[in-house]
Scaffold this motif. Structure first.
Motif, PDB file in Angstrom:
ATOM      1  N   ASP A 106       0.857  -1.186   0.000  1.00 31.89           N
ATOM      2  CA  ASP A 106       0.000   0.000   0.000  1.00 31.89           C
ATOM      3  C   ASP A 106       0.894   1.237   0.000  1.00 31.89           C
ATOM      4  O   ASP A 106       1.638   1.478   0.949  1.00 31.89           O
ATOM      5  CB  ASP A 106      -0.912  -0.009   1.225  1.00 31.89           C
ATOM      6  CG  ASP A 106      -1.988   1.056   1.150  1.00 31.89           C
ATOM      7  OD1 ASP A 106      -1.987   1.824   0.168  1.00 31.89           O
ATOM      8  OD2 ASP A 106      -2.814   1.126   2.075  1.00 31.89           O
ATOM      9  N   ILE A 107       0.852   2.019  -1.103  1.00 31.92           N
ATOM     10  CA  ILE A 107       1.704   3.194  -1.249  1.00 31.92           C
ATOM     11  C   ILE A 107       0.817   4.435  -1.218  1.00 31.92           C
ATOM     12  O   ILE A 107      -0.036   4.622  -2.087  1.00 31.92           O
ATOM     13  CB  ILE A 107       2.498   3.140  -2.565  1.00 31.92           C
ATOM     14  CG1 ILE A 107       3.333   1.854  -2.606  1.00 31.92           C
ATOM     15  CG2 ILE A 107       3.393   4.361  -2.710  1.00 31.92           C
ATOM     16  CD1 ILE A 107       3.972   1.593  -3.937  1.00 31.92           C
ATOM     17  N   ASP A 108       1.037   5.274  -0.195  1.00 25.83           N
ATOM     18  CA  ASP A 108       0.215   6.470  -0.003  1.00 25.83           C
ATOM     19  C   ASP A 108       1.055   7.727  -0.200  1.00 25.83           C
ATOM     20  O   ASP A 108       2.086   7.906   0.443  1.00 25.83           O
ATOM     21  CB  ASP A 108      -0.389   6.484   1.413  1.00 25.83           C
ATOM     22  CG  ASP A 108      -1.394   5.372   1.614  1.00 25.83           C
ATOM     23  OD1 ASP A 108      -2.060   5.001   0.637  1.00 25.83           O
ATOM     24  OD2 ASP A 108      -1.486   4.865   2.747  1.00 25.83           O
ATOM     25  N   TYR A 109       0.576   8.620  -1.108  1.00 28.26           N
ATOM     26  CA  TYR A 109       1.169   9.942  -1.295  1.00 28.26           C
ATOM     27  C   TYR A 109       0.236  10.959  -0.643  1.00 28.26           C
ATOM     28  O   TYR A 109      -0.957  10.999  -0.919  1.00 28.26           O
ATOM     29  CB  TYR A 109       1.318  10.269  -2.779  1.00 28.26           C
ATOM     30  CG  TYR A 109       2.316   9.392  -3.495  1.00 28.26           C
ATOM     31  CD1 TYR A 109       3.643   9.788  -3.622  1.00 28.26           C
ATOM     32  CD2 TYR A 109       1.941   8.167  -4.039  1.00 28.26           C
ATOM     33  CE1 TYR A 109       4.570   8.999  -4.289  1.00 28.26           C
ATOM     34  CE2 TYR A 109       2.860   7.363  -4.701  1.00 28.26           C
ATOM     35  CZ  TYR A 109       4.168   7.787  -4.820  1.00 28.26           C
ATOM     36  OH  TYR A 109       5.075   6.995  -5.470  1.00 28.26           O
ATOM     37  N   ASN A 110       0.764  11.766   0.225  1.00 25.78           N
ATOM     38  CA  ASN A 110      -0.068  12.694   1.008  1.00 25.78           C
ATOM     39  C   ASN A 110       0.299  14.154   0.751  1.00 25.78           C
ATOM     40  O   ASN A 110       0.118  15.002   1.611  1.00 25.78           O
ATOM     41  CB  ASN A 110       0.090  12.387   2.505  1.00 25.78           C
ATOM     42  CG  ASN A 110      -0.279  10.952   2.837  1.00 25.78           C
ATOM     43  OD1 ASN A 110      -1.344  10.485   2.471  1.00 25.78           O
ATOM     44  ND2 ASN A 110       0.628  10.259   3.519  1.00 25.78           N
ATOM     45  N   ASN A 111       0.817  14.448  -0.470  1.00 25.28           N
ATOM     46  CA  ASN A 111       1.240  15.824  -0.729  1.00 25.28           C
ATOM     47  C   ASN A 111       0.179  16.646  -1.456  1.00 25.28           C
ATOM     48  O   ASN A 111       0.409  17.805  -1.802  1.00 25.28           O
ATOM     49  CB  ASN A 111       2.545  15.844  -1.533  1.00 25.28           C
ATOM     50  CG  ASN A 111       2.404  15.053  -2.840  1.00 25.28           C
ATOM     51  OD1 ASN A 111       1.308  14.641  -3.216  1.00 25.28           O
ATOM     52  ND2 ASN A 111       3.531  14.853  -3.508  1.00 25.28           N
ATOM     53  N   GLY A 112      -0.968  16.044  -1.743  1.00 26.24           N
ATOM     54  CA  GLY A 112      -2.055  16.792  -2.364  1.00 26.24           C
ATOM     55  C   GLY A 112      -1.886  17.051  -3.847  1.00 26.24           C
ATOM     56  O   GLY A 112      -2.705  17.757  -4.447  1.00 26.24           O
TER      57      GLY A 112
END
Length: 800
Positions: free
Chosen positions: A332-338
């Protein structure tokens, strides 16, 4: 007719005259503890130190020497597991017969002054190795061989089951003195811990051993007894973690007359869990991994020894390893930079397939009349079939919830064949001098087929074949306090690999020399000093060279390097052994010079250098290493003994890493040199308040390590356990609580190729419940055969 009668009468007179000038020695050999006869004990008559005649006792323990010259002799009686008997026999005109009845006493010491207790493991320092006899305290560490390895001095096992010795993972693993086609990490998980009899650590092997393994050899010896009649033992256990895991093994033996049959079957199965995360620090991204492996492993060993006569023995055995399993990897790869163009990724991977390896060994031993003079022939063949069916389901999701999916499958089919033929010759030229020589041919053939349904990749076929021909000679002499051994191995090595459809070909062919030297000095009976030197090689393994995509996550893909070169090591060691009244201490210091060191690499993926990484292998420049280890075995009181050990190693590493250039934003190569230091400490303590009840306490610490690619943080744990024996020591029940405080974890941080940190955990905190039961009777009965279990020939020779 008269002439015939005259000749017969003359022959009768001559025979009578000869009989009158010779005598007879008879006797019976029994056990001192129960007066049971000992079969196949070796009885020798010596005159001035030279063997005049030798026999083995029969099934009733009786022996006879006929037509022996009327002189004074020394009689020696030897039998494995018992103290040697030395006495005198005098035959004269007035005493033409002698009777020697001897009761042998069982050997009570492994180390001088230290009583061997079956409950606990023991360690013996020999001229070129440490021998750990696996006791019940080690077998209660867990279900498999992998579980107990971290309890062994100088040996470490990482979270993936990969071995290292003295801080280096370039170690060769043998089973019963023979190589295996199976990856060591996988093999150790298949072998039940209760099937292991001994573990040998050979840190600086001589020229009589194959030169693979920079840090040395770990030889795992499986149980094979030689008891009279029918007997055996059963062991079973349950490991309680997130789910229950099971292991069991059965050892059977039948000995009758000149034939000994033996067999072993082991099985362990269960589901193992591992999870972790990797966090990019240059951007707000976290990669989480959830891993589970459902494994079912089987190990069978069947064989026989046939004593043709007192001078010739034929032996055969086969090992069969079978495993099947299913591995699930959820990423599970999550990018949280919008960023609206950034996609979160979720991938479900499934790996499954059976693996089978069959090993067949045939050995013949000839014993000459001179004591210690032997000739051995041996053939060994193993065949491995390994398949892997992998499926990948990758889903990418944008912040606006629009999603795309990719489904594909990978199919891998590997076939490996390994055949060896070798001959070993040992000749004690005199009481102080021994000559050893041998030769071997080792042929390996592999076929690796990769197919995929992913249009972005291509199917391929990879072959990797090696031909190795070698010969060795060693020469040693012993004096009162000083002994030495010099040796050399000459080797011709050829490797050919070919990758289609890329038509990539790689050949390597060279002839080289591997010398070795041992110098031993006995300061006195309790202090021994040894200096040794050897040259060794680490050839690339199939997995390290195979340019086939076998493991992948959305951001990391692993490939081999087809053009990887071997690395060569020159190693010097100084070892010291001191025998105490209640134990012993061994210490060693080593220095190594390494050329073309093989190491892991982590670099940006050319197809997507800003996001993805490639795991691979490469050769680094000249490196050096040094270190020391100290271990002890000490009996503090009758009910308390300890086995502490510490080891330290330092390796100078130089390589190329990739780092992000803050100005260009691109990943650029950079040379980096670090000194990698590793420190490990262990303490095994056994308490025995009663004859039936015992407790154990085990502590382990591994210091942090600075590597070229990353920094690994420290690890530590503590185990406690207990054992109880019943039914006249035939049954043993044990329980062990591993990692009591749940402190074991693998964590790291680094800046190459991106600033990142991570941590992985596994089922380190477990409770193991085990039971062993021995049935049948009688003591071990010696057969004159090649000593595979000791990895040496009788008289000091060696196996490849």
């Amino acid at each position: 007719m008269k002439l015939k009668f005259f000749l017969l009468a003359l022959l009768g007179v001559i025979a009578t005259a000869q009989a009158q000038n010779t005598g007879t020695v008879t006797g019976k050999i029994t056990e001192k503890s129960n007066n049971a006869p000992i079969s196949y004990a070796t009885v020798s008559l010596k005159e001035n130190g030279k063997v005049v005649s030798g026999v083995n006792t029969d099934d009733n323990g009786d022996f006879t020497f006929k037509n022996v010259a009327l002189k004074s002799y020394t009689i020696e009686i030897q039998y494995i597991g018992f103290r040697k008997y030395i006495g005198s026999v005098i035959l004269a005109d007035n005493k033409k017969s002698a009777t020697v009845n001897v009761s042998l006493e069982e050997e009570a010491t492994q180390l001088k002054g230290v009583n061997i207790v079956a409950e606990r493991s023991t360690m013996e320092q020999k001229i070129d190795r440490k021998v750990i006899t696996v006791g019940k305290d080690l077998t209660t560490a867990g279900a498999s061989a992998s579980d107990i390895m971290s309890n062994i001095p100088s040996v470490n096992v990482d979270q993936d089951g990969k071995l290292s010795l003295r801080g280096n993972d370039n170690v060769r693993v043998l089973i019963d003195g023979r190589p295996s086609n199976i990856d060591p990490a996988q093999l150790l998980k298949q072998i039940p811990s209760t099937s292991i009899k001994k573990i040998e650590l050979i840190t600086n092997p001589s020229a009589k051993y194959n030169p693979e393994g920079m840090s040395g050899i770990i030889n795992i010896i499986l149980h094979k007894n030689a008891n009279t009649g029918f007997n055996g033992s059963y062991s079973g256990g349950i490991t309680f973690g997130e789910t229950a895991k099971y292991n069991q093994s059965l050892d059977l033996n039948y000995k009758t007359g000149k034939v000994n049959f033996f067999g072993n079957a082991g099985n362990n199965f269960g589901t193992y869990f591992n999870d972790g995360h990797i966090q990019r620090l240059d951007q707000d991204m976290v990669q989480k991994l959830d891993i589970s492996n459902d494994n079912d492993n089987y190990l069978y060993k069947v064989g026989m020894d046939y004593l043709i006569n007192d001078h010739n023995t034929l032996s055969f055995y086969t090992n069969q390893n079978k495993s099947k399993g299913t591995g699930l990897v959820n990423t599970d790869i999550d990018y949280n930079n919008g960023d609206p163009d950034i996609k979160n990724i979720y991938q479900k991977s499934r790996y499954e397939g059976p693996n089978e390896t069959g090993t067949y060994n045939l050995a013949y031993k000839h014993i000459f009349k001179k004591e210690g003079h032997t000739l051995d022939f041996e053939g060994n063949f193993s065949n491995t079939r390994e398949t892997q069916d992998a499926s990948f389901d990758t889903k990418t999701t944008k912040p606006d919830n629009t999603a795309t999916s990719l489904l594909y499958n990978d199919y891998i089919n590997d076939k490996r064949k390994l055949g060896t033929v070798n001959v070993d010759y040992v000749n004690p030229l005199n009481d102080k001098t021994t000559l050893e020589a041998g030769a071997e041919a080792r042929i390996t053939r592999t076929d690796n087929i990769y197919n995929t349904t992913n249009a972005a990749f291509k199917s391929s076929v990879y072959t990797y074949d090696t031909d190795i021909y070698s010969a060795y000679v060693t020469f040693g002499q012993k004096y009162k306090k000083f002994s030495y051994q010099l040796g050399a191995r000459f080797e011709s090595y050829n490797v050919k690999s070919f990758l289609t459809p890329d038509q990539k070909k790689f050949d390597d062919d060279y002839i080289t020399l591997y010398p070795s030297a041992y110098l031993t000095y006995n300061l006195n009976e309790k202090n021994v000093l040894q200096l040794s030197y050897s040259r060794r090689v680490d050839r690339p393994s199939l997995e390290q060279t195979k340019p086939i995509r076998e493991f992948s996550t959305p951001l990391v893909t692993s490939y081999g390097n087809q053009e990887l070169r071997p690395q060569f090591t020159n190693s010097v060691e100084i070892n010291y052994t001191k025998t105490l009244e209640k134990g012993s201490i061994t210490a060693g210091v080593f220095v190594r010079a390494i050329n073309d060191q093989i190491s892991r690499t982590l670099s940006p993926d050319p197809d997507d250098p800003s996001e993805k990484q490639l795991l691979g292998f490469t050769n680094y420049d000249h490196n050096s290493a040094y270190g020391f280890d100290i271990s002890a075995n000490y009996k503090i009181t009758k009910w308390w003994d300890i086995q502490p050990s510490v080891d330290f190693s330092s390796i100078n590493q130089q390589g190329v890493i990739f780092k992000i250039n803050p100005l260009s934003g691109k990943s650029e190569p950079e040379e980096k040199t670090v000194t990698t230091s590793a420190f490990n400490a262990r303490m095994n303590s056994n308490f025995k308040p009663t004859k039936r009840l015992s407790f154990l306490l085990f502590g382990f610490y591994r210091g942090g390590v600075e590597e070229v690619q990353q920094h690994r943080n420290e690890m530590y744990k503590m185990d406690i356990g207990s054992r109880y024996t019943l039914l006249d020591n035939k049954m043993n029940i044990s329980v062990r609580f591993n990692d009591v405080f749940n402190t074991m974890k693998y964590s790291f941080d680094g800046v190459s190729p991106y600033p990142q940190t991570g941590q992985f955990t596994w089922e380190s905190q477990t409770v193991y419940l085990g039971l062993t039961y021995n049935f049948g009777g009688a003591k071990i009965k010696k057969l004159e055969r090649k000593q595979r279990e000791e990895n040496t020939n009788q008289g000091g020779g060696g196996m490849f």
